[in-house]
Design a protein around this motif. Structure first.
Motif, short mmCIF file in Angstrom:
data_model
loop_
_atom_site.label_atom_id
_atom_site.label_comp_id
_atom_site.label_asym_id
_atom_site.label_seq_id
_atom_site.Cartn_x
_atom_site.Cartn_y
_atom_site.Cartn_z
N HIS A 3 0.87 -1.17 0.00
CA HIS A 3 0.00 0.00 0.00
C HIS A 3 0.90 1.22 0.00
CE1 HIS A 3 0.88 -0.69 4.22
NE2 HIS A 3 0.22 0.38 4.63
N HIS B 183 1.23 3.89 2.03
CA HIS B 183 1.65 4.62 3.24
C HIS B 183 3.15 4.89 3.17
CE1 HIS B 183 -1.97 3.41 6.00
NE2 HIS B 183 -2.24 4.43 5.22
N HIS C 38 6.02 2.46 3.59
CA HIS C 38 6.05 1.33 2.65
C HIS C 38 6.48 1.78 1.26
CE1 HIS C 38 3.90 -1.24 5.60
NE2 HIS C 38 3.61 -0.04 6.06
N HIS D 234 -7.02 -2.17 7.28
CA HIS D 234 -6.00 -1.18 7.64
C HIS D 234 -6.17 0.08 6.79
CE1 HIS D 234 -2.26 0.68 8.73
NE2 HIS D 234 -1.81 0.60 7.50
N ASP E 84 0.82 -4.24 7.04
CA ASP E 84 0.19 -3.64 8.22
C ASP E 84 -1.08 -4.35 8.69
OD1 ASP E 84 2.20 -1.87 8.52
OD2 ASP E 84 1.15 -0.16 7.63
ZN ZN Z 1 0.05 1.25 6.60
#
Ligand code: ZN
Length: 300
Positions: free
Chosen positions: A118, A120, A123, A201, A222
């Motif tokens: 993902h 974020h 990451h 998440h 996550d």
């Molecule tokens: Zn995350």
């Protein structure tokens, strides 16, 4: 922390050499990492610093085989202001993906695919680098970057609650360069690698499952960031949909327990991977599984 290194050891699954690669650490608020779980309980699992932060690994996955070199997630990268470095405990000398991969004999151009679980920042932060002319460019110029379409759409229009976690500079340069591949839902991404999709998440988090039938390894990112998050109710305050996290995690980890799957934890500061045990109907992380921990090299 380095006791898990197998001398020269590399796991082989589904025709891939599988390696876990350490890209430094990030410090996040302990309360935020454990949601409704009281500190009196979580501090026994992860010890907070004087600012109540827990120090977490940035552990990514490298798969080499079938003519591919696949990097799964990219850590926080290097594009950080001094202010944010202070908040998130990101050291100036942070090991970033290029340097860590160089230690494994992998040059940026060698990477054929980057699977982003993902977008974020912890990451996807290493997906892009600033070139000498100041422009932002893909950190792995020959790679196709794989993301769920639903996650990209969400990242482009997050809510006020989660917009601090999505930085357009981590992914818009990829879109501009034309190397972002959007996937719709679960399926096989590469031979022997399929993805599951989880929405608890954040929207459209993809979880790679590497399997040849005999051995299966998952990288839940996550959805299960550390061993301490294996118990169903131990979620993060960052989760957008906590009840979905519980359902998705329980289903995934029960399957993992049954199948004897190896679970790699992206953020666990001490242990890279375990299998899952069920005790009295409750899920828990079993003993550490030996996986190669290759970077920074613990020994010559
Ligand atoms: Zn995350």
């Amino acid at each position: 922390m380095l006791c898990l290194t197998l001398e020269g050891g590399t796991m082989e699954i589904a025709g891939y050499e599988v390696e876990v690669v350490e890209l430094g650490t990030v410090a996040l608020d302990g309360g935020a990492m454990f949601g409704v779980v009281p500190r009196t309980l979580w501090q026994k699992q992860l010890e907070p610093d004087a600012l109540n932060r827990v120090h977490l690994a940035l552990r990514v996955l490298l798969l080499r085989g079938h003519g591919r070199c696949v990097l799964v997630d990219t850590g926080v990268g290097a594009s950080w202001s001094d202010r944010d470095r202070g908040i998130y405990g990101i050291e100036a000398g942070q090991t970033v993906a290029h340097r860590a991969l160089a230690g494994l004999g992998v040059a940026p151009d060698d990477v054929t695919d980057v699977l982003l679980t993902h977008l974020h920042f912890d990451h996807a932060g290493g997906a892009v680098v600033r070139a000498e002319d100041g422009a932002l460019a893909p950190a792995f110029p020959a790679a196709r970057y794989h993301v769920q379409a639903a996650n990209l759409a969400w990242a482009r229009a997050p809510t006020e609650r989660d917009r601090a976690s999505y930085r357009p500079d981590d992914f818009e340069p990829l879109a501009r360069a034309g190397c972002l591949v959007e996937h719709e839902g679960p399926g096989e991404l590469f031979e022997g690698v399929r993805v599951r999709v989880s929405n608890g998440h954040t929207t459209g988090l993809q979880i790679p499952v590497v399997s040849d039938g005999a051995t299966t390894l998952i990288y839940p990112a996550d959805l299960v960031p550390t061993r301490a998050h294996v118990p169903t109710a131990w979620g993060m305050a960052y989760d957008l949909r906590p009840l979905e996290v519980m359902e998705e995690k329980k289903a995934l980890l029960e399957e993992a327990a049954q199948g004897g799957w190896i679970v790699v934890y992206e953020h666990d500061p001490d242990v890279a991977a375990t299998r899952i045990a069920v005790e009295g109907g409750r899920l828990r992380a079993a003993d550490a599984v030996d996986v190669s921990r290759s970077s920074p090299r613990s020994r010559p």
